[in-house]
Design a protein around this motif. Structure first.
Motif, PDB file in Angstrom:
ATOM      1  N   HIS A  28       0.898  -1.230   0.104  1.00 57.95           N
ATOM      2  CA  HIS A  28      -0.118  -0.031  -0.286  1.00 57.95           C
ATOM      3  C   HIS A  28       1.126   1.216  -0.034  1.00 57.95           C
ATOM      4  O   HIS A  28       2.130   1.341   0.468  1.00 57.95           O
ATOM      5  CB  HIS A  28      -0.919   0.128   1.247  1.00 57.95           C
ATOM      6  N   GLU A  30       0.744   3.822   1.800  1.00 56.41           N
ATOM      7  CA  GLU A  30       1.217   4.190   3.244  1.00 56.41           C
ATOM      8  C   GLU A  30       2.573   3.467   3.615  1.00 56.41           C
ATOM      9  O   GLU A  30       3.182   4.178   4.291  1.00 56.41           O
ATOM     10  CB  GLU A  30       0.018   4.036   4.270  1.00 56.41           C
ATOM     11  N   PRO A  60      -7.497  -2.701  -7.273  1.00 55.42           N
ATOM     12  CA  PRO A  60      -8.093  -2.389  -5.947  1.00 55.42           C
ATOM     13  C   PRO A  60      -7.954  -3.117  -4.711  1.00 55.42           C
ATOM     14  O   PRO A  60      -8.134  -4.576  -5.001  1.00 55.42           O
ATOM     15  CB  PRO A  60      -9.590  -2.181  -6.345  1.00 55.42           C
ATOM     16  N   ASP A  61      -7.975  -2.731  -3.539  1.00 57.52           N
ATOM     17  CA  ASP A  61      -7.788  -3.494  -2.242  1.00 57.52           C
ATOM     18  C   ASP A  61      -9.255  -3.999  -2.108  1.00 57.52           C
ATOM     19  O   ASP A  61     -10.284  -3.163  -1.691  1.00 57.52           O
ATOM     20  CB  ASP A  61      -7.469  -2.717  -1.265  1.00 57.52           C
ATOM     21  N   ASP A  64     -10.643  -2.713   1.381  1.00 62.87           N
ATOM     22  CA  ASP A  64     -10.970  -1.321   1.374  1.00 62.87           C
ATOM     23  C   ASP A  64     -10.928  -0.845   0.142  1.00 62.87           C
ATOM     24  O   ASP A  64      -9.856  -0.737  -0.489  1.00 62.87           O
ATOM     25  CB  ASP A  64      -9.726  -0.697   2.515  1.00 62.87           C
ATOM     26  N   ARG A  65     -11.914  -0.454  -0.430  1.00 64.25           N
ATOM     27  CA  ARG A  65     -12.111  -0.157  -2.019  1.00 64.25           C
ATOM     28  C   ARG A  65     -11.543   1.252  -1.930  1.00 64.25           C
ATOM     29  O   ARG A  65     -11.177   1.880  -3.224  1.00 64.25           O
ATOM     30  CB  ARG A  65     -13.523   0.053  -2.326  1.00 64.25           C
ATOM     31  N   ARG A  66     -11.052   2.116  -1.010  1.00 64.11           N
ATOM     32  CA  ARG A  66     -10.595   3.387  -1.073  1.00 64.11           C
ATOM     33  C   ARG A  66      -8.919   2.887  -1.269  1.00 64.11           C
ATOM     34  O   ARG A  66      -8.349   4.210  -1.677  1.00 64.11           O
ATOM     35  CB  ARG A  66     -10.731   4.255   0.203  1.00 64.11           C
ATOM     36  N   LYS A  67      -8.529   2.012  -1.090  1.00 67.06           N
ATOM     37  CA  LYS A  67      -7.056   1.752  -1.083  1.00 67.06           C
ATOM     38  C   LYS A  67      -6.718   0.787  -2.342  1.00 67.06           C
ATOM     39  O   LYS A  67      -7.686   0.143  -2.918  1.00 67.06           O
ATOM     40  CB  LYS A  67      -6.567   0.938   0.110  1.00 67.06           C
ATOM     41  N   VAL A  68      -5.486   0.949  -2.692  1.00 68.27           N
ATOM     42  CA  VAL A  68      -4.966   0.290  -4.004  1.00 68.27           C
ATOM     43  C   VAL A  68      -3.753  -0.537  -3.499  1.00 68.27           C
ATOM     44  O   VAL A  68      -2.862  -0.154  -2.596  1.00 68.27           O
ATOM     45  CB  VAL A  68      -4.667   1.213  -4.865  1.00 68.27           C
TER      46      VAL A  68
END
Length: 147
Positions: A28, A30, A60-61, A64-68
């Protein structure tokens, strides 16, 4: 020429460290930022270039769809010998060996030092052992040996 194109894509410090991070299971944005201490704008730029160059893939993760999730594409996985050779060179010439080492996951045995070998397995460790020739010349020499 293959070398300039490769250097253009992964020859920059941050790009190379991102590839190393991907080998070390960073996935990720981060994680790359925290693990490498890289500025967000530089990380974003380098990740985009590595994805565009086919070194990393971006998916896409599912948790958590906001993460890649960034992972090595086959072209990126093929860089393992390059990453390992530079690490081994750095340990030999740049200071003491690191506290961690690469081992075979199934046996736990250390990975052998990367070396240049001829087709028959002979280690070629001196510059004098090598010469650049055209592919056509090398193939004709090998055909002559096979006959």
């Amino acid at each position: 020429m293959p070398l300039p194109a490769a250097v253009e894509l992964i020859g920059e410090k941050w790009a190379f460290l991102i590839v190393r991070g991907a080998f070390n299971e960073l996935h990720h944005f981060e994680e790359f930022q925290a693990g490498l201490g890289i500025a967000r704008n530089i990380l974003s730029d380098r990740l985009a270039k590595l994805v565009a160059g086919g070194i990393l893939q971006r998916t896409p993760d599912p948790s958590d769809r906001r993460k890649v999730i960034y992972s090595l594409a086959p072209k990126g996985e093929a860089l393992m010998p390059v990453v390992l050779a530079l690490r081994q060179w750095g340990e030999e010439w740049g200071g003491r060996p690191a506290d961690i080492m690469l081992v075979n996951r199934s046996t736990g045995s250390p990975v052998r030092k990367i070396c240049v070998q001829s087709e028959d397995g002979k280690v070629l460790n001196r510059h004098d052992d090598l010469v650049w020739v055209s592919r056509a010349h090398a193939e004709s020499v090998n055909k002559g040996r096979a006959a």
